[in-house]
Design a protein around this motif. Structure first.
Motif: not given
Length: 327
Positions: A96-97, A179-180, A182-183, A186, A192, A300, A304, A307-308
């Motif tokens: 990630k990201p 990013c974590y 945000v994920h 979600r 989302t 993931t 998916d 979306e993130t």
């Protein structure tokens, strides 16, 4: 049958995220590593007991004895080398990201649909029993109607020469830590969200060292993400989900193997739940191997990731910053 994995880059995260958990999983073996110099690749291979070392990523991708690659390269290079791995017929576990931005994520998701290869983003926390239990509690209706989801990942990174502060390598707090957050928003929010507002603290004109964003989910509940690599919130790794009947809070949803606490409050009732100390990375590798060897679905996927990355791009724009670009 064994899944043979090669590593693109002698990255610091690779031993923790792949080499160590692979040693405990009989169906997985780490068989090769590539770096920009052969000496560096050989040193990494010797240290970690890896059979083959290559002085270029292209050489590793050309190796017919490798089934899949782990891509822990800098953010801005994730997309390019994931595409190259797919073109070489390899399955991909990408850190990630997933990409530099949503447009690049959509390109790779579209490409992934045309192949029979597994493409999985390495949100390891997503596969841990703690995360699955939080989802179960929220879905059960025990908390009532969802009202708000708050997630945070803040840690100190005072080494400002680190590549995670480099815009040209798609750096920034929202990319690395955010990013974590945000994920998790979600996953725990069940949808989302869209971005209502965002505020950044800057390390340089285009690079955020901290970010907060207010979110709104399609079903009406709200959310907030907080992330930083350098701010007054030195260390904060948490999630809270509030409903009409109660709430749950999680301390360290990121890596529960280190420490964790899941607390649920419904009215006057309060309970805590504990989970195995097995590493989240091992659960992630189980899932990747199951997808490649047995065709099981992943949580993931490239779709998916789109979306993130869409939410991350929206956060940057709302904060008056440009989304990142591929390197």
């Amino acid at each position: 049958m064994s899944l043979r994995i090669g590593i693109l880059g002698a990255a610091r995260i690779a031993p923790t995220a792949l080499v160590k958990p692979a040693a405990s999983i009989s169906s997985v073996s780490v068989t090769a590593v590539a770096a920009r110099s052969l000496d560096r690749a050989q040193a990494f291979a010797t240290k970690h007991g890896i059979a083959a070392a290559y002085g270029s990523y292209e050489e590793l991708l050309a190796d017919p004895e490798i089934d899949a690659v782990y891509n822990p390269l800098p953010n801005g290079l994730h997309g390019r080398w994931t595409q190259a791995a797919l073109a070489a017929g390899k399955h991909v576990l990408c850190e990630k990201p997933f990409t530099a931005n949503a447009a690049e994520a959509r390109e790779i998701a579209s490409l992934a649909q045309t192949t029979d290869r597994v493409v999985m983003e390495a949100f390891h926390y997503r596969y841990h029993p703690l995360t699955l239990r939080v989802e179960e509690i929220v879905a059960s209706g025990e908390l009532g109607e969802l009202r708000r989801v708050e997630t945070a990942l803040c840690f100190p990174l005072p080494k400002f020469s680190d590549i995670r502060y480099d815009y040209d390598l798609a750096g920034g707090a929202t990319m690395d830590a955010g990013c974590y957050a945000v994920h998790m928003a979600r996953v725990f929010g069940g949808e989302t969200p869209s971005v209502v507002s965002a505020s950044a603290k800057l390390r340089s004109p285009r690079v955020d060292r901290a970010m907060t964003a207010e979110l709104r989910f399609p079903s009406g509940h709200t959310g907030r993400i907080q992330c930083s690599m350098w701010s007054s919130s030195l260390l904060k790794i948490s999630a809270k989900v509030t409903g009409s009947r109660g709430s749950l809070s999680v301390l360290n949803p990121l890596a529960p193997q280190a420490y964790h606490r899941l607390s649920v409050r419904i009215g006057a009732s309060h309970r805590t739940e504990k989970f195995p100390r097995r590493a989240s990375y091992a659960y992630q590798l189980d899932a990747f191997a199951a997808a490649v060897l047995r065709g099981e679905p992943v949580k993931t996927s490239a779709a998916d990731a789109v979306e993130t990355m869409t939410v991350i791009d929206e956060i940057y724009r709302a904060a008056g910053l440009p989304p990142r670009e591929p390197s």
